[in-house]
Enzyme design. Structure first.
Site, mmCIF file in Angstrom:
data_model
loop_
_atom_site.group_PDB
_atom_site.id
_atom_site.type_symbol
_atom_site.label_atom_id
_atom_site.label_comp_id
_atom_site.label_asym_id
_atom_site.label_seq_id
_atom_site.Cartn_x
_atom_site.Cartn_y
_atom_site.Cartn_z
ATOM 1 N N THR A 76 0.863 -1.219 -0.076
ATOM 2 C CA THR A 76 0.066 0.101 -0.048
ATOM 3 C C THR A 76 0.750 1.200 -0.008
ATOM 4 O O THR A 76 1.839 1.421 0.799
ATOM 5 C CB THR A 76 -0.915 0.086 1.258
ATOM 6 N N SER A 99 6.968 -2.149 0.797
ATOM 7 C CA SER A 99 7.645 -1.783 -0.519
ATOM 8 C C SER A 99 6.532 -1.332 -1.447
ATOM 9 O O SER A 99 5.511 -1.912 -1.462
ATOM 10 C CB SER A 99 8.279 -2.829 -1.213
ATOM 11 N N ASN A 101 6.996 -1.557 -4.660
ATOM 12 C CA ASN A 101 7.329 -2.219 -6.132
ATOM 13 C C ASN A 101 7.956 -3.508 -5.756
ATOM 14 O O ASN A 101 8.786 -3.515 -4.704
ATOM 15 C CB ASN A 101 8.117 -1.308 -6.780
ATOM 16 N N HIS A 131 3.211 5.553 -16.560
ATOM 17 C CA HIS A 131 1.912 4.715 -15.877
ATOM 18 C C HIS A 131 0.778 4.802 -16.544
ATOM 19 O O HIS A 131 0.560 5.874 -17.355
ATOM 20 C CB HIS A 131 1.746 4.902 -14.351
ATOM 21 N N HIS A 132 -0.009 3.646 -16.565
ATOM 22 C CA HIS A 132 -1.667 3.660 -17.080
ATOM 23 C C HIS A 132 -2.169 5.345 -16.750
ATOM 24 O O HIS A 132 -2.015 5.621 -15.673
ATOM 25 C CB HIS A 132 -2.148 2.416 -16.760
ATOM 26 N N LYS A 135 -3.768 5.662 -13.009
ATOM 27 C CA LYS A 135 -2.922 5.647 -11.948
ATOM 28 C C LYS A 135 -3.421 7.176 -11.342
ATOM 29 O O LYS A 135 -3.463 8.151 -12.159
ATOM 30 C CB LYS A 135 -1.380 5.710 -12.082
ATOM 31 N N GLY A 141 5.303 5.515 -6.490
ATOM 32 C CA GLY A 141 5.960 5.170 -5.499
ATOM 33 C C GLY A 141 7.131 4.539 -5.879
ATOM 34 O O GLY A 141 8.252 4.645 -5.069
ATOM 35 N N THR A 142 7.507 3.829 -6.986
ATOM 36 C CA THR A 142 8.536 3.321 -7.386
ATOM 37 C C THR A 142 9.625 4.462 -7.758
ATOM 38 O O THR A 142 10.723 4.203 -7.617
ATOM 39 C CB THR A 142 8.484 2.458 -8.739
#
Length: 239
Positions: A76, A99, A101, A131-132, A135, A141-142
């Site tokens: 999360t 994490s 990712n 990203h898509h 999102k 977050g990555t």
């Protein structure tokens, strides 16, 4: 491995399918945001919790894990500083992995960045993530994970886009750029820009399945660890 699954969105359903396909694993229960209150009275029913839910559920989930002493794997994102403090404190009694990712490649990416970033001292650094179109958070977050590997002491200013700002580029900044479109599962590129040369590293996720598989593998491994608050690198590349 008996798992209490928290969150039943796209990632939660992929993880549920992966667990059900393995005869050595079983899902004890699935709890989502619409029935989260059952955690308040639920006893220990699983070897481990896998959580891909929402920050609004986290305080209740941590209280459950504290009370039942159940190890936790959480993907999360968007957690508050107080929630992160509570998760780290939980790691004093049970193994905890948090994490943003869970792919093997991103763990390697971050591991490599931590080693090579000092070598490129004085070079300009830019990070782009794609990203898509559904999102909701930016940067990802990555991207934040990768930034923490590039600049662990937070010495550089992060510039999120440059429209109408900044003037000439400073040597004390890292540019961060978010692209949203289509169905992209996740792409991240870090570029080091020197005089007359560029060095780039890129990771591309073909689907969310790699994150589900990684979370299940991380959960299996975490059960063999002593209490502590762990990163993906510590799970995949133990010293």
């Amino acid at each position: 491995m008996i798992v209490l699954l928290i969150g039943h969105g796209r990632m939660g359903k992929l993880i549920e399918n992966g667990l059900n396909e393995n005869p050595d694993h079983r899902v004890a229960a699935v709890v989502d945001i619409d029935n989260a209150e059952q955690l308040d009275s639920m006893g220990k029913i699983a070897d481990l919790i896998i959580d891909f839910s929402h920050p609004d559920m986290m305080n209740r989930l941590i209280s459950y894990a504290e009370r039942t002493k159940t190890p936790l794997v959480s993907g999360t994102t968007g957690l508050s500083e107080d929630q992160m403090k509570r998760l780290k404190a939980l790691g004093e009694t049970v193994p905890v992995l948090v994490s943003s990712n869970f792919s093997y490649g991103v763990a390697v990416f971050r591991h490599v960045l931590a080693q090579i970033s000092p070598i490129f001292d004085g070079w300009d650094v830019e990070l782009t993530e794609t990203h898509h179109n559904k999102k909701i958070d930016a940067p990802s977050g990555t991207a934040k994970l990768l930034l923490s590997a590039i600049d662990p002491e937070n010495r550089f200013e992060k510039i999120y886009g440059r429209e109408g700002c900044c003037g000439a580029r400073s040597k004390k900044e890292i540019g961060v750029h978010a692209i949203r479109g289509g169905t992209v599962a996740g792409e991240h590129t870090v570029g080091f820009y020197g005089t007359d040369e560029i060095f780039e590293l890129t990771h591309k996720a073909g689907s969310r399945q790699i994150f589900a598989d990684g979370a299940i593998h991380a959960a299996e491994t975490l059960l063999t660890f002593e209490p502590g608050f762990y990163s993906m690198e510590e799970i995949l590349f133990p010293a």
